[in-house]
Design a protein around this motif. Structure first.
Motif, PDB file in Angstrom:
ATOM      1  N   LEU A 120       3.632  -5.709  -2.398  1.00  0.00           N
ATOM      2  CA  LEU A 120       3.009  -4.785  -1.440  1.00  0.00           C
ATOM      3  C   LEU A 120       3.996  -4.307  -0.374  1.00  0.00           C
ATOM      4  O   LEU A 120       3.583  -3.801   0.666  1.00  0.00           O
ATOM      5  CB  LEU A 120       1.790  -5.437  -0.782  1.00  0.00           C
ATOM      6  N   ASP A 121       5.287  -4.473  -0.635  1.00  0.00           N
ATOM      7  CA  ASP A 121       6.288  -4.022   0.327  1.00  0.00           C
ATOM      8  C   ASP A 121       6.069  -2.577   0.754  1.00  0.00           C
ATOM      9  O   ASP A 121       6.179  -2.231   1.930  1.00  0.00           O
ATOM     10  CB  ASP A 121       7.695  -4.147  -0.267  1.00  0.00           C
ATOM     11  N   ASP A 122       5.778  -1.704  -0.224  1.00  0.00           N
ATOM     12  CA  ASP A 122       5.689  -0.284   0.094  1.00  0.00           C
ATOM     13  C   ASP A 122       4.435   0.077   0.870  1.00  0.00           C
ATOM     14  O   ASP A 122       4.271   1.220   1.294  1.00  0.00           O
ATOM     15  CB  ASP A 122       5.807   0.571  -1.163  1.00  0.00           C
ATOM     16  N   ARG A 123       3.548  -0.876   1.084  1.00  0.00           N
ATOM     17  CA  ARG A 123       2.375  -0.648   1.924  1.00  0.00           C
ATOM     18  C   ARG A 123       2.611  -1.101   3.360  1.00  0.00           C
ATOM     19  O   ARG A 123       1.714  -1.027   4.195  1.00  0.00           O
ATOM     20  CB  ARG A 123       1.159  -1.385   1.353  1.00  0.00           C
ATOM     21  N   SER A 124       3.824  -1.564   3.661  1.00  0.00           N
ATOM     22  CA  SER A 124       4.148  -2.021   5.016  1.00  0.00           C
ATOM     23  C   SER A 124       4.996  -0.983   5.737  1.00  0.00           C
ATOM     24  O   SER A 124       5.694  -0.179   5.116  1.00  0.00           O
ATOM     25  CB  SER A 124       4.900  -3.354   4.966  1.00  0.00           C
ATOM     26  N   ALA A 125       4.941  -1.012   7.060  1.00  0.00           N
ATOM     27  CA  ALA A 125       5.686  -0.042   7.870  1.00  0.00           C
ATOM     28  C   ALA A 125       7.187  -0.161   7.639  1.00  0.00           C
ATOM     29  O   ALA A 125       7.904   0.841   7.587  1.00  0.00           O
ATOM     30  CB  ALA A 125       5.350  -0.243   9.349  1.00  0.00           C
ATOM     31  N   SER A 126       7.682  -1.391   7.497  1.00  0.00           N
ATOM     32  CA  SER A 126       9.118  -1.600   7.334  1.00  0.00           C
ATOM     33  C   SER A 126       9.583  -1.364   5.911  1.00  0.00           C
ATOM     34  O   SER A 126      10.779  -1.204   5.658  1.00  0.00           O
ATOM     35  CB  SER A 126       9.486  -3.028   7.746  1.00  0.00           C
ATOM     36  N   GLY A 127       8.653  -1.363   4.961  1.00  0.00           N
ATOM     37  CA  GLY A 127       9.003  -1.178   3.565  1.00  0.00           C
ATOM     38  C   GLY A 127       9.425  -2.436   2.848  1.00  0.00           C
ATOM     39  O   GLY A 127       9.669  -2.409   1.636  1.00  0.00           O
ATOM     40  N   SER A 167       3.281  -0.396  12.036  1.00  0.00           N
ATOM     41  CA  SER A 167       4.050  -1.534  12.545  1.00  0.00           C
ATOM     42  C   SER A 167       3.776  -2.763  11.692  1.00  0.00           C
ATOM     43  O   SER A 167       2.746  -2.865  11.025  1.00  0.00           O
ATOM     44  CB  SER A 167       3.691  -1.830  14.005  1.00  0.00           C
ATOM     45  N   ASP A 168       4.745  -3.662  11.696  1.00  0.00           N
ATOM     46  CA  ASP A 168       4.536  -4.978  11.109  1.00  0.00           C
ATOM     47  C   ASP A 168       5.431  -5.966  11.845  1.00  0.00           C
ATOM     48  O   ASP A 168       6.091  -5.600  12.822  1.00  0.00           O
ATOM     49  CB  ASP A 168       4.768  -4.985   9.591  1.00  0.00           C
ATOM     50  N   LEU A 169       5.455  -7.201  11.398  1.00  0.00           N
ATOM     51  CA  LEU A 169       6.254  -8.214  12.071  1.00  0.00           C
ATOM     52  C   LEU A 169       7.729  -8.099  11.698  1.00  0.00           C
ATOM     53  O   LEU A 169       8.061  -7.990  10.521  1.00  0.00           O
ATOM     54  CB  LEU A 169       5.760  -9.615  11.699  1.00  0.00           C
ATOM     55  N   SER A 170       8.589  -8.128  12.701  1.00  0.00           N
ATOM     56  CA  SER A 170      10.022  -8.213  12.447  1.00  0.00           C
ATOM     57  C   SER A 170      10.379  -9.658  12.116  1.00  0.00           C
ATOM     58  O   SER A 170       9.570 -10.579  12.297  1.00  0.00           O
ATOM     59  CB  SER A 170      10.807  -7.761  13.685  1.00  0.00           C
ATOM     60  N   ASN A 171      11.594  -9.894  11.648  1.00  0.00           N
ATOM     61  CA  ASN A 171      12.044 -11.265  11.419  1.00  0.00           C
ATOM     62  C   ASN A 171      11.999 -12.075  12.701  1.00  0.00           C
ATOM     63  O   ASN A 171      11.644 -13.262  12.688  1.00  0.00           O
ATOM     64  CB  ASN A 171      13.464 -11.272  10.844  1.00  0.00           C
ATOM     65  N   ALA A 172      12.382 -11.441  13.807  1.00  0.00           N
ATOM     66  CA  ALA A 172      12.351 -12.141  15.094  1.00  0.00           C
ATOM     67  C   ALA A 172      10.923 -12.528  15.470  1.00  0.00           C
ATOM     68  O   ALA A 172      10.676 -13.621  15.992  1.00  0.00           O
ATOM     69  CB  ALA A 172      12.976 -11.268  16.185  1.00  0.00           C
TER      70      ALA A 172
END
Length: 249
Positions: A120-127, A167-172
């Protein structure tokens, strides 16, 4: 893969503000000369893999590619749980059955192999959120005990980004979230660096292939396997788990 586990928690200290999960829409993504057709069914994900080579599920591969195995090896029942951190129906599954699964693990009647898929990567803001979240789970699964993993697993679903959102969660963000669940500074750094993303991607592919063998090529999240066979009714409350545990009783 080490045997570790734990319960729930919430987001503390994350800059991310979760949005409402998407409605149960059906999506179909296709392309010329693409062997795998991806369809998002009622918020879950289904892959039809025309290259599935049949054959049975390989227990060793499932064990080796689980994000974490939780529960005693002597537990009378072992299940494989396949999820994607971007999948809204996976979030619903965790809300319905997560506590019951944890209780069964804690009383020694269940062992769980968690498999985090990443399509589902392509359904997230960051890809690439599904993959990064799976990598974060690998960091926590290998660096912490089972309780911290379970808390982090729950927290990622509690703070699930909206499909198609901005938006989604960054690694940080995920590193801070892991810290809030009790992860060590070393584990938090692993998450922040995306140090296990490649490992998570490879594990996802292997787990997806095994799930395809169990289902004749159709791969969906969430899915639960017991004895290499799909379990029915997992979105209808916890009756599916009660039945499995009673069969072993």
């Amino acid at each position: 893969m080490s045997d570790k586990r734990k319960p729930k928690s919430s987001t503390a200290n994350s800059k991310y503000q979760p949005s409402a999960t998407s409605s149960r829409t059906t999506y179909i993504l296709g392309g010329v000369a693409v062997a795998i057709i991806v369809a998002l069914i009622v918020g879950g994900l289904v892959w039809n893999n025309s290259q599935d080579d049949g054959g049975g599920v390989d227990e060793a591969v499932l064990s080796e590619n689980a994000a974490l195995i939780i529960g005693e090896p002597s537990a009378p029942q072992t299940i494989d749980v396949f999820e994607d951190f971007m999948c809204p129906v996976c979030q619903e599954f965790e809300e319905q059955s997560g506590t019951a699964i944890t209780e069964a693990i804690n009383n020694g009647s269940l062992r769980v192999r968690y498999h985090m898929l990443t399509f589902l990567d392509d359904r997230s803001a960051s890809g690439d959120y599904s993959t990064r979240a799976a990598g974060a789970a690998q960091c926590v699964g290998t660096g912490e005990d089972k309780e911290v993993f379970e808390k982090f697993h729950t927290a990622l679903f509690t703070n699930q980004p909206e499909e198609g959102g901005d938006s989604d969660l960054s690694n940080a963000d995920m590193a801070r979230l892991a810290g809030a669940q009790g992860a060590s500074p070393q584990t938090q750094q692993c998450v922040a660096d995306g140090a296990r993303v490649t490992e998570a991607t490879e594990a996802s592919e292997q787990s997806r292939n095994q799930l395809g063998k169990a289902t004749g090529g159709q791969v969906a999240t969430p899915t639960v396997l017991s004895g290499g066979e799909p379990v029915n009714g997992i979105m209808d409350g916890t009756g599916w788990l009660d039945q499995l545990l009673n069969e072993q009783g």
